[in-house]
Structures are given as C-alpha cells and as structure tokens.
Enzyme design. Structure first.
Site, PDB file in Angstrom:
ATOM      1  N   HIS A  64       0.819  -1.211   0.000  1.00  0.00           N
ATOM      2  CA  HIS A  64       0.000   0.000   0.000  1.00  0.00           C
ATOM      3  C   HIS A  64       0.857   1.268   0.000  1.00  0.00           C
ATOM      4  O   HIS A  64       1.905   1.351   0.624  1.00  0.00           O
ATOM      5  CB  HIS A  64      -1.047  -0.023   1.118  1.00  0.00           C
ATOM      6  CG  HIS A  64      -0.587   0.278   2.508  1.00  0.00           C
ATOM      7  ND1 HIS A  64      -0.419   1.561   2.968  1.00  0.00           N
ATOM      8  CD2 HIS A  64      -0.339  -0.534   3.566  1.00  0.00           C
ATOM      9  CE1 HIS A  64      -0.083   1.526   4.254  1.00  0.00           C
ATOM     10  NE2 HIS A  64      -0.014   0.268   4.634  1.00  0.00           N
ATOM     11  N   ASP A 175       5.640   2.939   7.271  1.00  0.00           N
ATOM     12  CA  ASP A 175       4.367   2.261   7.064  1.00  0.00           C
ATOM     13  C   ASP A 175       3.590   3.063   6.012  1.00  0.00           C
ATOM     14  O   ASP A 175       2.994   4.078   6.332  1.00  0.00           O
ATOM     15  CB  ASP A 175       3.599   2.199   8.377  1.00  0.00           C
ATOM     16  CG  ASP A 175       2.222   1.572   8.257  1.00  0.00           C
ATOM     17  OD1 ASP A 175       1.932   0.955   7.214  1.00  0.00           O
ATOM     18  OD2 ASP A 175       1.430   1.723   9.207  1.00  0.00           O
ATOM     19  N   GLU A 207      -5.285   1.886   2.133  1.00  0.00           N
ATOM     20  CA  GLU A 207      -5.201   0.779   3.091  1.00  0.00           C
ATOM     21  C   GLU A 207      -5.494   1.251   4.500  1.00  0.00           C
ATOM     22  O   GLU A 207      -6.149   0.538   5.282  1.00  0.00           O
ATOM     23  CB  GLU A 207      -3.810   0.135   3.028  1.00  0.00           C
ATOM     24  CG  GLU A 207      -3.677  -1.153   3.835  1.00  0.00           C
ATOM     25  CD  GLU A 207      -3.221  -0.955   5.281  1.00  0.00           C
ATOM     26  OE1 GLU A 207      -3.180  -1.945   6.031  1.00  0.00           O
ATOM     27  OE2 GLU A 207      -2.911   0.196   5.673  1.00  0.00           O
ATOM     28  N   ASP A 230       3.995  -5.423   4.469  1.00  0.00           N
ATOM     29  CA  ASP A 230       3.645  -4.315   5.350  1.00  0.00           C
ATOM     30  C   ASP A 230       4.623  -4.246   6.516  1.00  0.00           C
ATOM     31  O   ASP A 230       5.539  -5.072   6.634  1.00  0.00           O
ATOM     32  CB  ASP A 230       2.224  -4.510   5.892  1.00  0.00           C
ATOM     33  CG  ASP A 230       1.475  -3.204   6.123  1.00  0.00           C
ATOM     34  OD1 ASP A 230       2.117  -2.198   6.500  1.00  0.00           O
ATOM     35  OD2 ASP A 230       0.246  -3.179   5.936  1.00  0.00           O
ATOM     36  N   HIS A 318       3.138   4.434  13.482  1.00  0.00           N
ATOM     37  CA  HIS A 318       2.169   5.535  13.331  1.00  0.00           C
ATOM     38  C   HIS A 318       2.625   6.797  14.045  1.00  0.00           C
ATOM     39  O   HIS A 318       1.814   7.539  14.614  1.00  0.00           O
ATOM     40  CB  HIS A 318       0.774   5.109  13.797  1.00  0.00           C
ATOM     41  CG  HIS A 318       0.043   4.282  12.773  1.00  0.00           C
ATOM     42  ND1 HIS A 318      -1.334   4.186  12.711  1.00  0.00           N
ATOM     43  CD2 HIS A 318       0.497   3.515  11.745  1.00  0.00           C
ATOM     44  CE1 HIS A 318      -1.680   3.400  11.693  1.00  0.00           C
ATOM     45  NE2 HIS A 318      -0.580   2.980  11.108  1.00  0.00           N
TER      46      HIS A 318
END
Length: 343
Positions: A64, A175, A207, A230, A318
């Site tokens: 993604h 990510d 995604e 991923d 994140h």
C-alpha cells in the site's frame, strides 16, 4: 541497499485517497519491469508480469502507498486549519508537530498544536488532559490569507526528514513505503526468474482506512496466492512485556500468521519458512491481536485465495519516528526474491 529510493518514497506525501505523487514516483522506477501497468479507478497501480505458460497460477504482492495523515475540514476566519484524520493516530504523539499542507497549487509548511492554554498559564488539571484529535489545528502563519490558498479536502502530512541511524532507518511513512520499496527492488532483483507464475505487484491505495484499494484490485486480479507486504509492531522497547513485543528488531523479516483481518494459509507459511531456512534468511513468526493488512483482501477476493504476510518489525509505529532495522528489510527482500524465483 537502495537507501535513496526509500528516502524519497518516505518523504513523498500521500495520504489515503491522495496517493498520486507516490504512484508517479513508483511509475518512474518500474519502467520495463512489467508486461502491463495500469491505474484502476480508485488509484491503485496494478503491474503484471506474464508467465511462460498459459493458465499459470497468479501470485499477487500487495504494497500500500498511503500514509496516515489528515484532510482539511475547516479553515477559520483567522486562518486556523482544522482537520479530520485518515488513519489511526494517538493524540499523545501530535503535540507541537511541523506539518506540510498539500494543495493543488503547492505545499505550505505549518505547525500543529491542540487548542488550550500553554504551560505557563495552564493549571495542574489542564496539564493532565490529553486532547481529542478534533482539538488539533494547523497554523500556517498566514492569518486570514490562509483561506486564499487552502481548501477543504486538501491534505496534511507530518513534515519530518528521513534519517539513517546506525543499523536503523527512521522516518514517517515507513508504514508502508517499505512495501513500495520492496515491490520495486524485488522485481529488479528477480530479473527473469520465476516465470512459472503470473506475477502481479499491486501498489494499493487507501489501506489505512480499511484495505479499500486492496479489495478492488484483488477482485480484479483474482489471485491464487496473495502476499500482503507491510510493517508490523516491534515492541521490543522498555515498558512493554515480552509477550507483547510481536517482533524483535534485527532477527529477520516477519512471517505474518494472523491478525484481526485474516489467518494465513498454513501450508504457505510452512513453504516460505522452509525457503527461509534453506537460504539462511532470518525470520520470525508474527501475530497481531488487532489491526489488519492488504493480504486479507487478497484472501477474500472473489472465490478466495491462499494468503500470507511478509512484514518488517517497526518501532514507534504511526509516528514520525517509525524505526526499522536494515537487516530486517533486507531479509524481507531476500525471502520474496527466493520465494518468487522458485515459482
């Protein structure tokens, strides 16, 4: 290792629904690697390399392109920009951040902070409060003129540089730009090997908001085998019990067995594990109690597919300080090349 490509991928902005800059960068890198390259209506990039024989099995790699970010939802009369998240944020990681507001007419630097009192006039109770996502705003330093350059629907990403720190890479958007990097670099390394299968490398969109691009592209391809590429957690850091570490950095790629979106095909897990052992490629089996990845969409497309995940353990996921170990990324590349070469 092509560090500059990874750096450029990570520093290129692209949130869910706005992946076009990342896609354009990938298009330049994959010239000549595939027999057909198309962009679907949602914006995913579908790349196909034909097999030597008709009716060959289809293998799909899902990578993604989007990073977590925000969309502009409101601009006040004073020029403060309010946001809605696209992707999962922990508000504790958003204080005093430099950001990039991306518009059709150019990018503008800004700073993100929550509403409320600064430390000098805050009460002890004020200081304990963790703001909600909706309380954060962006200040571009332009005042009311902000309305002349920013529109509702423009997007916002963190504005932090890619860093190389010893054996680690640190950046926003690892990510999942590591998967984009792997999709490109694996094909370059594979060369003309593995022509027993029809190979699809799909750089998917959206995604982070529900595997959306993976669902549509997997329905189009209808693979026999889907491999979701991923990041995953590497909670091998202070304050987290060992049983929740998920992966340990430096111990190889993650062979992803389960998360809340899918359970990997048992025989496929074992096949990849055997190839890793045969080729001395370090690996670790991984599971997540929550979260999902694009391999689930391939598994559930049309009549279904066998699926597994190849992942890279990432600390501080994140955030703008996402960290991976170089050898884990190399191991992910090595296993993908070794597996595909045997097809």
């Amino acid at each position: 290792m092509n560090t500059e490509l990874l750096r450029t991928l990570c520093e290129t902005p692209g949130v869910p629904g706005h992946e076009e800059r990342v896609r354009d960068l990938i298009l330049k890198q994959i010239d000549g690697l595939f027999d057909e390259v198309t962009v679907d209506p949602m914006g995913s990039l579908l790349c196909r390399r034909d097999a030597d024989t008709p009716d060959a099995p289809k293998i799909m790699l899902l990578c993604h392109m989007d990073e977590i970010g925000f969309l502009v939802s409101h601009i006040s009369e004073k020029g403060f920009v309010y946001l809605q998240p696209v992707g999962g944020f922990d508000p504790r990681n958003l204080f005093s951040r430099r950001v990039l507001v991306c518009t059709d007419d150019g990018d503008f630097k800004g700073v993100m902070n929550p509403g409320g009192k600064p430390v000098h006039i805050a009460s002890p109770e004020d200081r304990k409060k963790v703001p909600e996502l909706g309380e954060f705003f962006v200040d571009l330093g332009m005042g009311a003129a902000t309305k002349d350059v920013v529109n509702v629907g423009d997007y916002v990403v963190m504005d932090e540089p890619f860093l190389e720190m010893g054996d680690k890479f640190v950046s926003k958007a690892l990510d999942n730009r590591i998967a984009c990097w792997l999709g490109i670099e694996v094909m370059k390394a594979l060369g003309d090997k593995g022509r027993g299968a029809e190979l699809h490398v799909v750089f998917t969109c959206q995604e982070e908001v529900g595997l959306r691009g993976a669902r549509t592209s997997a329905f189009k391809v209808q693979p026999d085998i889907g491999i979701g590429i991923d990041t995953t957690l590497a909670c091998d850091t202070p304050g987290i019990p060992e049983q929740f570490a998920t992966t340990t950095q430096g111990k190889g790629f993650g062979l992803h067995v389960r998360d809340s979106s899918f359970i990997a095909d048992k025989a496929l897990v074992r096949e990849i594990e055997d190839i890793a052992i045969k080729n001395d490629i370090p690996y670790q089996r991984t599971m997540l109690a929550a979260g999902g990845q694009d391999g689930a969409a391939a598994q559930q497309a049309a009549a279904g597919a066998r699926a597994v995940g190849i992942v890279v353990g990432t600390r501080y996921i994140h955030t703008v300080t996402e960290m991976i170990h170089k050898t884990d990324l190399q191991a992910a590349k090595d296993i993908l090349v070794a597996y595909l070469a045997e097809q």
